[in-house]
Design an enzyme around this catalytic site. Structure first.
Site, PDB file in Angstrom:
ATOM      1  CG  ASP A  49      -6.391  95.081  50.179  1.00 13.12           C
ATOM      2  OD1 ASP A  49      -6.127  95.245  51.372  1.00 13.12           O
ATOM      3  OD2 ASP A  49      -7.141  94.187  49.760  1.00 13.12           O
ATOM      4  NE  ARG A  63      -8.368  87.885  52.482  1.00 16.37           N
ATOM      5  CZ  ARG A  63      -8.849  86.736  52.939  1.00 16.37           C
ATOM      6  NH1 ARG A  63      -8.951  85.704  52.140  1.00 16.37           N
ATOM      7  NH2 ARG A  63      -9.256  86.642  54.178  1.00 16.37           N
ATOM      8  N   GLY A  86     -16.347  95.271  49.554  1.00 18.70           N
ATOM      9  CA  GLY A  86     -16.061  95.464  50.982  1.00 18.70           C
ATOM     10  C   GLY A  86     -16.187  96.923  51.381  1.00 18.70           C
ATOM     11  CG  ASP A 131      -5.861  95.518  45.289  1.00 16.00           C
ATOM     12  OD1 ASP A 131      -6.753  96.399  45.228  1.00 16.00           O
ATOM     13  OD2 ASP A 131      -6.086  94.358  45.654  1.00 16.00           O
ATOM     14  CG  ASP A 184     -10.903  93.324  40.475  1.00 15.70           C
ATOM     15  OD1 ASP A 184     -10.405  93.922  39.505  1.00 15.70           O
ATOM     16  OD2 ASP A 184     -11.028  92.082  40.543  1.00 15.70           O
ATOM     17  NE  ARG A 211     -17.010  90.636  49.752  1.00 13.32           N
ATOM     18  CZ  ARG A 211     -16.027  91.535  49.645  1.00 13.32           C
ATOM     19  NH1 ARG A 211     -15.680  91.991  48.473  1.00 13.32           N
ATOM     20  NH2 ARG A 211     -15.406  91.980  50.732  1.00 13.32           N
ATOM     21  CB  THR A 233      -8.896  99.155  46.537  1.00  9.11           C
ATOM     22  OG1 THR A 233      -7.890  98.387  47.182  1.00  9.11           O
ATOM     23  CG2 THR A 233      -8.219 100.250  45.741  1.00  9.11           C
TER      24      THR A 233
END
Lengths: 345, 345, 345, 345
Positions: free
Chosen positions: B129, B173, B13, B131, B105, B74, B127
């Site tokens: 997020d 998420r 992303g 994470d 990831d 992706r 990232t």
């Protein structure tokens, strides 16, 4: 059982995030069964007995506001006769069991001395310039860097359209943190800071190299206290004073700009960002940091860790001795300057 | 002596700060006598041989732009026949001596496997997020938090004017980092995250407590993947799917809002921030971090530290094994959630 | 049938929205079967023959960018020998059938003279300061007002925290439009403009009245060219010059600030917004206006309405004679100043 | 002589700029020797007698705040028994000589009816959507357009990085003003509005044309109430309802996105901006307009021009009959849509 009463004050220059700290102190104190009294205008309010009760309602809706709802001043109780005694008398009269002092070098030095006199006190470090020891960063710095960066972004388009050099002066009388971060983030072609005295020739080389590649415009970021050797006669420039004895607005930046224009012939302009860098709504990051400090400060009071202050180490909020903050000026990390210099010229 | 050629790709992303990384790699590579080739659309470009030379001119003026000038996808070469072989063939054919993979990831897992197959590769973690393991923070997170916080600020005034509850869904998420930071910075009255399954009753209690104090409005921040037990029949809600099989827009937030409205009778509305959180100009802080990563990545190539990636530890940029990033999901620091919860209700 | 070729140039100071105009000209010209040639650096490019083809691809993604992709200058072909002839020669040599000149007072005056010499020309008015005749507003003004207002918002919190007076200097050497709008939007306690010479006593009265009500802080907005009678000896102040012969940075604002501080004893500070006001991304409103002008300019060419320019009247884009723009300075609407003055003191 | 007392209320949806209007009414009323009473929560506060004195101190510092310090509601006194009588009783009991009603269609219709019943009333038009008659623009619209444009800017970078179509839904149930302006300012590749029913084929053509030129990404801006014929079976889509009977979030946008993805095979995503568009700090332009309206409203009371409202015509603030505002919906100016359509595809 009566509640312990905590007096909170903000001292020195204002700084985005102060209200986040105050709000967090009040909310966490409520949970820890502490009562909070807000002192007006820094240490002056403790001498003059100007204060108000700080309740949850009073601090509602202030998280995103710049400034400080308590007001601030540079007043030093040790500079007046009976100052410290008057502070202690106020604390006793109002049955205050602890003080939380939020401020920079000056405020925290006073806090340290008050602690030495027996006052139960904890601190929260505050500095726009990021020059306090004992903590990695403090709130306000990220906001100042953001505002300066946004201004540099804007100046880029005008510099490019007119093929000009623009010298932009940002805060930093003693250290170059804001200049280096905002310069890095704004894509500056040279950055002038107090920690790395520079010769004007180097700056001119960067400008000339860009011109050879077809880019006549350049952005030079300059801390207020930048050390620059202008050559001819070889003195480092300082800010200078105007006809009324005030420090000259943009003194360093103007000297640099004048030298560049004279030597390269490229039109060169100055912008002095000034007070806008320390005003207004704090960034999200500064609100989070201020809030974490405020919660920690209330916890330090609850656990009676007098003489300490909240500090950021890596990602953790820890307690360090008050003296750590004021021992020495925290200069710009040379690795940051080195990264920035990859992009010079 | 011919230059070593470095291929750079961005995968997964998009994320504000990617262009800062690319620019820094190109500028630092120039100093380290490396030549840079930009690969289009992540790993797909290495299979399909889509690339361009990245010069200083090409990366000029991109520091403040969102997205990635290289495009992203992706695509996973291990998911197609001969994928890894085709990647290696491309690298040989174009005489590429090293690869810098910028991604999350998925991208870094592929990088790790490619490294195991003998490819000289280094990574840069990415990232929104926050994470990824192995690093304290990555670029893009601060921007996402800033955008979400600004939106929450706006929602506050409308919630207050109408005395409503607003449930705002932010990215996340699997983890609640953005929800917790933006909730803290935006003054949320409750924050729902995947790491701390909550019962709807707790949320309703916060709303009711505020109402009793005269404030009928509340702001509930909710991660996309928040775990909430709605009571009646007791299942945790998930996002759900619409009639076309897509995940429902704001699924969790809508379920929460419906439950609050039904139980409290207070008008409750939903806002789903969505893609705006990952687009547009990066914050100053993310530009600095991306730039530091990019400089480090070029340095890792120059010193042949294959199989490592740039990472932030405290205030330092260090090298860690690629595997550290992907070993396990980095969950929300419970201390951050605890600070946020001081302000609930 | 060969396409008519249109030359487009931007002259004078840069202005947010210029790229919106250029993009709209190119896109509308495509529909009207016109070919567009971009001239570099204003009229200079027509003399020096610096230009490029402007295609749809070339203007893609520029709508939100500040500055001008064509560059700009203050070059006047009538100021050099053979200037006009060289312009006409360039037009003939490249088979240019029409010129669109985007600029202010200077650029449009040249356009008018060129038109008198027989060149097929139309104009687009451009002025940050909003001082051009013939049109209600032009692009750039709203952006400048927005930037100045945001700065005033920030200064408010610092003025309040420190109980200071802040004098903020905004653009406007000859007119007070930006000062009045930004002062109104920012809640200024006094506004100083060229059109309404003021005595420093009035300003001081506003500051004093606020102090009596308990507010020691005030924000004074001051146009660069504000007319202020400082009393003592009774001369109106002007900007002054520094030791290098440049106009003094913030000259008027500093004189005002010094007088206030001296007379009231309240700490008074100066901020000079400078070039940030004309740089960077245009507001939505300026993008819309610039786009409407650009579409109109292409339509004026298609319908051969030489000697006219696009103008805004109420909500409509109309064509007016080029001469309307430059006939006289459009001064600040006194009704706006009167509304602003409701809030003084 | 006793002062005339004026009651001020804000009704309907909240709107950035309401506080600017309230502040201006209070400040101007002070000059005109009127006393101001603020009514809570729109007409409901006049029935329930919820009000507060509005002084200069009370409205200090609210100019830049979103929402309304008075609260708002959609309460209609004509919808309850004795409603109008209770309103009039409140006015008499508190000796109120005039009412200023700030609101949209609903609020101003009630004002008109109250005026018919003999109440001395004037109005201020308010609509985010810009769909009120009698006035060119109202405050709030520029802010909504700015917020939507900033979001579209952000979405552009993510759409481009991923080569996706993004359908962004903005406010506008009945009119396309926000969609058209934000689409124009954001560089939308298609704009869907209620006033111009569109076939999905046209949208798909724009997307396909861009793909042929090498740009797989597109931004489609869609008003909440856009009329789109999806073809197959030929019904215009509406928002639809979810399982709880609420209007579906992003109903139209999702139908459009699904159709585009299905027909073109290009990944298509939806973003629904929602309430963020009406919250938060107003733009400078909306603060100026709100302030001008507020000053005018106080002047209308002072000159007893009952049954009128402040309105913007060109650059002037004028008085028009209250009935002008509500006679019919002000649809999107077709010339604006035509300018926007120059850039489709």
């Amino acid at each position: 059982m009566s509640l312990v009463k905590v007096a909170v004050l903000t001292g020195g220059g204002d700084c985005p995030g102060l209200n986040a700290v105050i709000r967090a102190i009040v909310r966490r104190s409520e949970q820890r069964h502490l009562e909070v009294m807000g002192i007006r205008d820094g240490w002056e309010g403790l001498v003059e007995e100007r204060h108000e009760r700080l309740t949850r309602q009073r601090v509602s809706g202030i998280l995103h506001l710049g400034g400080t709802i308590l007001g601030t001043s540079r007043f030093n109780p040790f500079a007046i006769e009976d100052g410290p005694e008057r502070v202690m008398r106020t604390l006793q009269r109002h049955n205050v069991g602890a003080v939380i002092a939020i401020g920079g070098d000056g405020t925290l030095s006073i806090a340290r001395e008050m602690h030495a006199l027996g006052v139960s006190i904890v601190g929260v470090p505050k500095t726009i310039d990021n020059d306090l020891g004992g903590t990695d960063y403090t709130f306000g710095f990220d906001t100042a860097v953001s505002i300066a960066t946004e201004a540099i972004d804007r100046l880029h388009s005008t510099a490019e359209a007119h093929q000009r050099v623009i010298v932009v002066e940002v805060m930093g009388r003693h250290v170059g943190w804001i200049a280096a971060y905002a310069g890095l983030a704004g894509g500056a072609d040279a950055i002038l800071v107090p920690e790395r005295p520079a010769r004007i020739e180097e700056v001119i080389e960067h400008v000339e190299r860009r011109r050879k590649e077809g880019r006549k415009f350049s952005i030079i970021v300059c801390a207020e206290g930048a050390m620059v050797d202008l050559g001819e006669g070889a003195k480092l420039i300082s800010r200078g004073r105007d006809e009324w004895g005030h420090e000259r607005l943009g003194g360093v930046a103007q000297s640099v700009a004048h030298a560049i224009e004279k030597r390269t012939g490229i039109e060169t302009r100055v912008t002095v960002l000034g007070y806008v860098q320390r005003g207004g709504s704090p960034t999200a990051s500064d609100r989070v940091l201020g809030t974490r400090y405020g919660v920690m400060a209330a916890d330090l009071v609850a656990s009676k860790r007098w003489g300490t202050m909240a500090a950021l180490r890596g990602n953790e909020i820890v307690a360090v001795p008050l003296a750590d903050a004021t021992r020495s000026l925290k200069q710009l990390d040379p690795r940051i300057y080195d990264v920035a210099s990859v992009f010079f010229g």
